[in-house]
Structure formats: C-alpha cells, structure tokens
Design an enzyme around this catalytic site. Structure first.
Site, mmCIF file in Angstrom:
data_model
loop_
_atom_site.group_PDB
_atom_site.id
_atom_site.type_symbol
_atom_site.label_atom_id
_atom_site.label_comp_id
_atom_site.label_asym_id
_atom_site.label_seq_id
_atom_site.Cartn_x
_atom_site.Cartn_y
_atom_site.Cartn_z
ATOM 1 N N GLU A 436 75.299 62.964 41.111
ATOM 2 C CA GLU A 436 75.528 61.648 40.507
ATOM 3 C C GLU A 436 76.233 60.723 41.499
ATOM 4 O O GLU A 436 77.370 60.975 41.909
ATOM 5 C CB GLU A 436 76.406 61.828 39.250
ATOM 6 N N ASP A 515 79.884 64.135 37.370
ATOM 7 C CA ASP A 515 81.309 64.049 37.059
ATOM 8 C C ASP A 515 81.621 64.799 35.769
ATOM 9 O O ASP A 515 80.799 64.832 34.848
ATOM 10 C CB ASP A 515 81.729 62.579 36.876
ATOM 11 N N ASP A 517 82.923 64.239 33.017
ATOM 12 C CA ASP A 517 83.329 63.328 31.943
ATOM 13 C C ASP A 517 82.129 62.999 31.055
ATOM 14 O O ASP A 517 81.048 63.564 31.229
ATOM 15 C CB ASP A 517 83.969 62.051 32.516
ATOM 16 N N ASP A 519 80.218 60.375 30.775
ATOM 17 C CA ASP A 519 79.066 59.822 31.488
ATOM 18 C C ASP A 519 78.292 60.909 32.231
ATOM 19 O O ASP A 519 77.068 60.924 32.241
ATOM 20 C CB ASP A 519 79.526 58.762 32.491
#
Ligand code: 0RA
Length: 653
Positions: A436, A515, A517, A519
């Site tokens: 990402e 990541d 998280d 997202d």
C-alpha cells in the site's frame, strides 16, 4: 485395511481384532491422510464426519432433527432422531454392529440402508476415524425402548455394548473429545460449524439442524444457539447467497427433478452485477473444481437461452457475436446432485468425473429453463438484454486489454515500471509483495531480500471489482500492473474467456502488505475481492497471503519489543513499566511507512520472523455472500459484520 480384508477374514476373532486395531492405529499415525489436515480444518471435519451419518439417516427418510452441541469442555455432542445404529450381533465380526461401526474403518457403508449412501464428507472416512482421533468417545443408541452404550479411548472400546436404561425415543447420540496431542488447533469455532450446518440445511430441505454453544452466554443468560432449517432448499440458498445484490428480476428459476436416475436440484437467479457465481455440490460436497455436472449446466443454459433469443429474433440488433460467458454474467446459481458412486478428480479431489451426469443435468436444466422462458416473456427479455450488454462489454474489454498490452509503460520483459522484481526466476521460491502506497513501497524495496522478493507498490485503493464491469477492471492501471507482474493471462483458452490462466505464474506467494489500520483492512479486502472474482486459482492453490506488521513498538531504556497484540503490549508494560511516566513508552504503528527498511524486514518480511496469514476459502457460497455484502450497497449488514469481525475498528476508535 480394506473392507475386502475384513470380509475375507472369516471367523478368526483374535487375528481380526488385531487387524482392526491396526486400522485405527494407522489413522492416528497419519491423521492428515484421513481427515485432510490436523489444524482448524481437520478439527472441524470431525464434526462433519459425525453429522454426515445423521444426514444419511435423514436422506433415507428416518430422521429430521440433528442437534450439534459444543460443550463447555470443547467436546462435541451430535444427536439425531433416526433409527439408531443397529446393536445386534454382527455375525462376520463377532461383535455388536455398533462396535463394528465405531471401530472398523469404512464400516459404515457396509450396511444396506435401503438407499444408496449419498452423503459422506469429502474424505468420507466414517465415524471410526473420529473415534480413533478422540481421547474419549461415548456412543448411545436409543432403540427398541432401550438405551445402549459403549465408550472408547483412542478408538478402543472400554467395554462391550451394554444396556444402560430405557427410553421412549429413537436415535443416536455421539460425544467425542478430540485428541489435543494430535491437533494443532483444539478450540472449536462456532462460526465455522454454523456455516457448514447452514449449508447442510439448505442442501437438505426439511432437516432441522440446531447448533448450541455451551461455552458462551448472552446478556440474558442464554446459550448461543441457532437453528438451521430450510423449507425450500436451494431456492432459499440462492436467495441467501444473492441477498446483497440487486436482482434483475425477483423470480428464482427452480428445478427439482430426477433424470436418468440422478436427482438434480438447481436454483438460478439473475442480478445486475457482472460476475458469474455458480456453486455446485455432489452428495453435499462443494465441488469447487466443477466437473461434468457443471459442464452439463452451462451447456444447457447457453443452448436454451440462445435458442430462445434466436427464435424470438432478439439478437439481430445486437451486432455482436454472443459467447458462452455472456449468458452467465450476473448469474448466481446453486446446483446440487446426488450420485451413487461419485468419481472425484482434480487437484483437491473436488471435480466430478462421472460422464453420465452431464447429460442428466443438461436435460433437466434445458427442459425446465425453456419452459420458464416461454412462460415469462418479460423476465426473458430482461435476461436476453443483459446477455447482449455483456457481449458488448466483453468486446470493449478485449479492446482495452489489447490497447494496454500495446501502449503500456512496460519495462523490459513486459513488466510494469513500478515493479521491483526479484532476481530468481523460480516461481516456487518467489514472492510478490503488493504494498500500500509508494512510500511503504520504497521501504519495502530497500528492506527486502532481492533474490526472491519482488515489490509492487499500489497507489491507494484499487478498483472495487465487485461493482465494475470487466472492461473497467482491465482499464485500471493498478489491476493491470498486478496481472502483468504475476504473469497471469486472460483469454488463453478462448479469446474472450474470463478464465484466468496461471500456467506462467511468476510467484507462488502473493503477499498483501498494508497498514495495520482500518484503511489497510479495506485495501486487503479490495485486493482479496479482485483475486476471488478474477483469479480464484491463486486462492484455491494457497498462494495468497496477508502480511501482519506489528501494531506497537514498546521501548524501555535499551529494550525494544515489537508487539502484535494488546496483550503483548500489556505484558511488556507489566514487565518493564514501573512508574506511570514509563508506561506510555509504546508507539502505535499505523503506517508501514513509519518503520525504516530494517524494521520492516525484521518484523514483516523476513521469512524467519514474520507471520503470514494464508487466505483460504472455507466455504465458497458463504464467501460469495460476504464479498458481495461487504462491497455492495447495503450498509446495515456490512456494519453488523464489521462490528463482529473487525480488528482495527476497535483499537482505533
Ligand atoms: C445402519 C443401519 C440403520 C441405521 C444406521 C446405520 C444409522 C447410523 C447412524 C449414524 C448416526 N446416526 C445414525 N442413524 C442410523 C438402520 C437399521 C434398521 O433399523 O433397520
């Protein structure tokens, strides 16, 4: 030990007995050979194996209720209201029939139940395998007004079958404690069992299957319980699988018949999406590799729809040649057939080989579908219009693909410019990291082992293919980069085929690295959706993984520790924390980019230290439903699912 060996071994009780023990010892020595594996799958397979016997009894017409219970101590109880396993003396084996069923490999099939054995788990090994792999098992049979009982340890009877009471019910009750020294995973997951029980209820209309978890109570003090029951079978199944999609029409085209001795049940829906979702079953087993029944279905669908459209002069204005795939865009279907002696082929032994089945399914579907089309002109026009649209989009997709292949910013060897390739050309050892963002991509490029690790940075969120037409996907740079880097080709078999060809796959590990998280999880899901819909073989072969970067870096003086869970972090604080000012020395990593290349290598990329999550499809119909639900329009079910399953939604809140 084979059945023939048992049968030919007339009368010699002790020799025979020894052989029986050897049979069960073989199961304990090589459990994976009998139940697939010894982790999550194998552990749950034990339950399926026991339930399958009750399903067989139900299909024979003698049982309509099966109760599955996860007990507090993680043992499992399965009780049905069938005739009960026979307990009379078995002449050949010189012992109770019940003991034979419980202790002799493959003994179940030797009884004539007045109907062919149609169920049976994929491995179909029988309840004696479950017995062999359990430290303890208790069987009770309710029959003739009496309760008969026998107990076992690792498959060995502790005593001969005995009467332990009287009863006014019929049935069989099995309780087993899986051997925790054999299985690497020993805790039953409610959701996994629920998914299979729901599927079995849909596949076998009229059977009530209840699942109760005695380990868990809700606020009101009730145990977790669901009852799976389907009145209309596949008709309801297809509605469930398709419930998150917008339907082209409300009808389910439903077929339930028998052709050439083969029971055929099919349910068909059309939706406004661009994907084909056909789930096929033989004897309640999901045939993920398809086979002759699926071929028969496709042939009938194409032929019947084409003939209807031609007869009604509906294709003339379309100006494109219609191909087989076009008839299946937006199609969701479930096919379930029963075959007395199924031949399973293919890599995962889930491809039906019986040739006679093709004609049976073809005939059944052809007849029923042409009848439906004639009777429903309005719906038929919707379907044919959709087919024409699919054909036009397919031609557009081919043009997009060709133009990408001509103009694309490829570096040498036809690879995307953003790909930092590895030096090895051996796909077996090569890994492709889908990363990402460009900045994390940069760290990964510096941190990696360039011999076998390749890096492809992806810019932000890739296209949601669940909602996009196929040509849109082929026009997307990110999707194209992935396809090119992998060496996957479309349109190999026939020019316009949607089927991916992975013969020239360049990496046998594809690792999504995002990541830690919300997202990042969303991007994981988008990429998994892409593979699930476009290149499912990558998942089926076990090539798709998700990297797990640490959530925290904890520091105290010179001591540094990466933590992946809140518990690990708490433990660090408890150990090194001391005064309150020291306890906040933990750093929450949200972005991969916050780690330097060495840290990224150490924690997330180095095969020696890293933990990868392998993506697998436990249940394709359920996965189909979940992907369409997560990526679809409806907010309610999505929010419920995320609340129940999310990892980061809670941490970040
Ligand atoms: C063989 C024969 C008969 C019943 C069964 C097997 C049977 C097996 C299982 C396993 C779990 N539940 C079951 N229920 C029945 C029928 C014998 C007869 O009554 O004629």
């Amino acid at each position: 030990m084979t059945e023939e060996q048992i049968n030919s071994n007339n009368g010699n009780y002790s020799a025979e007995n020894i052989q029986v023990l050897e049979g069960l010892e073989a199961v304990r020595k090589r459990p994976a050979m009998y139940i697939g594996d010894i982790s999550v799958k194998g552990l749950h397979h034990l339950v399926y194996e026991v339930v399958d016997n009750s399903i067989d009894e139900a299909l024979a017409g003698y049982c309509d209720h099966i109760e599955v219970t996860i007990n507090e101590d993680n043992s499992i109880t399965v009780q049905d209201n069938g005739r009960g396993i026979p307990v009379d003396f078995h002449e050949k084996e010189k012992k109770s029939a019940l003991e034979v069923v419980m202790t002799v490999l493959h003994a179940g099939g030797k009884f004539d139940k007045g109907s062919y054995k149609v169920s049976g788990g994929l491995h179909g090994v029988g309840v004696s395998c479950v017995n062999a792999l359990s430290t303890h098992m208790t069987t009770q049979v309710f029959r003739n007004g009496r309760i008969y009982q026998q107990e076992y340890e690792c498959g060995h009877p502790l005593y001969s079958v005995k009467e332990v009471g009287t009863t006014d019910i019929n049935g069989t009750k099995q309780q087993f404690w899986p051997d925790t020294s054999i299985f690497t995973e020993i805790v039953y997951k409610y959701e996994i069992l629920a998914t299979r029980m729901r599927e079995l209820a849909y596949l076998n209309a009229g059977i009530k299957i209840s699942l109760t978890d005695l380990r868990e109570k809700d606020e009101e003090g009730n145990y977790k319980q669901e009852i799976f029951y389907s009145e209309e079978g596949l008709k309801e199944f297809v509605r469930f699988v398709d419930s998150s999609r917008e339907h082209l029409m409300n009808d389910v085209i439903y077929i339930n018949t028998e052709k050439q001795g083969t029971p055929v049940e099919v349910a068909i829906m059309y939706n406004t999406s661009y994907n084909e979702n056909i789930h096929s079953y033989v004897n309640n087993i999901n045939t993920i590799e398809g086979g002759t029944h699926l071929a028969g279905f496709r042939r009938a669908l194409t032929r019947t729809l084409k003939k209807y459209a031609e007869d009604n002069k509906m294709l003339e204005k379309a100006k494109v040649e219609i191909a087989g795939d076009d008839f299946r865009e937006g199609l969701t279907a479930v096919i379930s057939i029963k075959v007395a002696e199924p031949q399973f082929e293919g890599q995962t032994k889930t491809k039906l080989g019986n040739n006679e089945v093709m004609g049976a399914v073809d005939q059944a579907v052809g007849e029923a579908l042409s009848y439906y089309l004639e009777e429903h002109p309005k719906e038929s026009k919707l379907i044919v219009d959709k087919v024409i649209l699919a054909a036009q989009a397919r031609v557009a997709a081919r043009k997009a693909r060709e133009s990408v292949q001509r103009k694309s910013p490829m570096s040498g060897g036809g690879m995307p410019g953003k790909l930092a390739d590895c030096s090895s050309k051996d796909a077996d050892e090569c890994e492709l990291f889908l990363v990402e963002g460009d900045s994390a991509g940069g760290s990964a490029k510096q941190g990696r082992d360039r011999k076998f690790q390749a890096i492809l940075p992806l810019r932000g969120k890739i296209l949601n293919v669940e909602k996009a037409m196929w040509h849109k996907a082929f026009e997307s740079d990110e999707v194209n980069n992935i396809i090119q880097a992998l060496g996957v080709r479309f349109g190999v078999e026939t020019e316009d085929s949607k089927e991916a060809n992975i013969d020239k796959l360049r990496y046998k590990k594809v690792i999504i690295m995002t990541d830690a998280d919300v997202d990042g999880s969303h991007i994981d899901t988008l990429i998994m959706t892409f593979f699930f819909r476009y290149i499912p073989q990558i998942i089926q072969n076990g090539y798709l993984y998700i990297a797990t970067p640490p959530l925290y870096l904890c520091k105290k003086g010179k001591t540094e520790e990466y933590c992946w869970t809140e518990q690990q972090r708490q433990k660090f604080i408890d150990t090194y924390g001391g005064g309150s000012e020291n306890a906040i020395h933990t750093q929450r990593y949200k972005g991969l980019g916050e780690m330097n290349p060495e840290q990224l290598w150490e924690t997330t990329m180095n095969p020696e230290n890293r933990m990868l999550k392998q993506v697998s499809i436990e249940n394709a119909a359920e996965a189909d439903y979940i992907f369409s639900m997560l990526m679809g329009e409806d907010v309610g079910p999505r929010r419920d699912f995320i609340e129940k399953n999310a990892t980061y939604a809670n941490i970040d809140a």
